[in-house]
Design an enzyme around this catalytic site. Sequence first.
Site, PDB file in Angstrom:
ATOM      1  N   HIS A  44      57.164  33.156  23.794  1.00 41.49           N
ATOM      2  CA  HIS A  44      57.898  32.056  24.425  1.00 41.49           C
ATOM      3  C   HIS A  44      58.974  32.571  25.388  1.00 41.49           C
ATOM      4  O   HIS A  44      60.177  32.462  25.120  1.00 41.49           O
ATOM      5  CB  HIS A  44      58.509  31.156  23.343  1.00 41.49           C
ATOM      6  N   GLU A 135      53.840  27.655  16.008  1.00 43.78           N
ATOM      7  CA  GLU A 135      53.719  28.312  14.699  1.00 43.78           C
ATOM      8  C   GLU A 135      53.593  27.279  13.580  1.00 43.78           C
ATOM      9  O   GLU A 135      52.812  27.454  12.641  1.00 43.78           O
ATOM     10  CB  GLU A 135      54.926  29.226  14.456  1.00 43.78           C
ATOM     11  N   SER A 238      61.914  29.175  23.011  1.00 46.78           N
ATOM     12  CA  SER A 238      61.914  30.248  22.013  1.00 46.78           C
ATOM     13  C   SER A 238      62.743  29.799  20.821  1.00 46.78           C
ATOM     14  O   SER A 238      63.964  29.628  20.927  1.00 46.78           O
ATOM     15  CB  SER A 238      62.500  31.530  22.603  1.00 46.78           C
ATOM     16  N   SER A 239      62.090  29.624  19.688  1.00 48.18           N
ATOM     17  CA  SER A 239      62.807  29.162  18.496  1.00 48.18           C
ATOM     18  C   SER A 239      63.870  30.179  18.081  1.00 48.18           C
ATOM     19  O   SER A 239      65.032  29.839  17.877  1.00 48.18           O
ATOM     20  CB  SER A 239      61.810  28.943  17.353  1.00 48.18           C
TER      21      SER A 239
END
Length: 332
Positions: A44, A135, A238-239
């Site tokens: 990401h 995910e 982006s987590s």
Amino acid sequence: MTVEHIYLAKPRGFCAGVVMAIQAVEKAAVREEKPVTVYHSIVHNHTVVERLSSGGRVHFVEDLDGVDALPDGGDTVIFSAHGISPAVRERARSLGLATIDATCPLVTKVHTEAKKYAREGYTILLIGDSAKHQEVIGTRGEAPDNTILVGVLGKTGAGLHDPHTVEVPDPERLVVLTQTTLSVDDTRKTIEILKGRFPALVVPPSEDLCYATKNRQDAVKNIAPQVDAFLVLTSTHSSNGMRLLELAEAECGRAYRLETAADLAGLDLSGVRSIGITSAASTPDDLVQDVVAHFRSLNPALQVTEEGEWENIEFREPKKILPTQELPRTMQ
Ligand code: SF4
């Protein structure tokens, strides 16, 4: 006011899963006769995707049905580091595509847990930060009938249940699993809430949050007391990067997200003499070095301190699987 001191978080940037996934794409792009297709952003980060796309040897799709429509598209698809559901793997086989599975092994570990507990009749409470994160979609897809999504503390809605009110069919047969890239502190508190409501809840002995997530968050906590502001280089999707931004804001009181050094132009850093810098597990480090170079150009006497240790972890390169081949046991 001039920035006098930069503290670079260590570790920061690429984790072993991201390195493995990017190298898998780069090598396939060179090795395969035709361009390769990547299902979803390989990691990401916009810069990574732009760089991989720029040579014309790598295409990105969000739907495997789009592979046919690609000009000069090849017959090899690469699955991203975030993992996929079995339905996507099956779709690739039905389309006759060869596959290279660049799922991070630490995500695969959570998939394996989900399959095991579903087989044993457990309900899985899967803690995630978004029902739409790749995910979460992939892990849930391993056991869709047994999985209930739970939001990490303070983040519910949009398909995520509140840990304070989530209902389960059998409180005696319940396990909690998590996305790998959440806030360490918020995940611990969320599990405590669930454990308080469901005392028989099984918490797997090895936590699902990955080493890279934990280490990058620890590095931010170590630096935050020493700096006036924090810069976090991450893409918004982006987590792990956005969790670093939230943590830096909470610990330091002043944190800013940058995609690249070009975003510095829009920042008001008045009153800031010392800056902490970190980056998501998918952010190339040259983007961090560009930011440092910017501040050095404004102040040649700039001090730069790197705190902490680099990690020493590598993951094996994934193999290409032909559509007619048996899947490795770990993928079944
Ligand atoms: Fe794997 Fe963690 Fe990196 Fe994600 S952030 S790719 S789970 S090591």
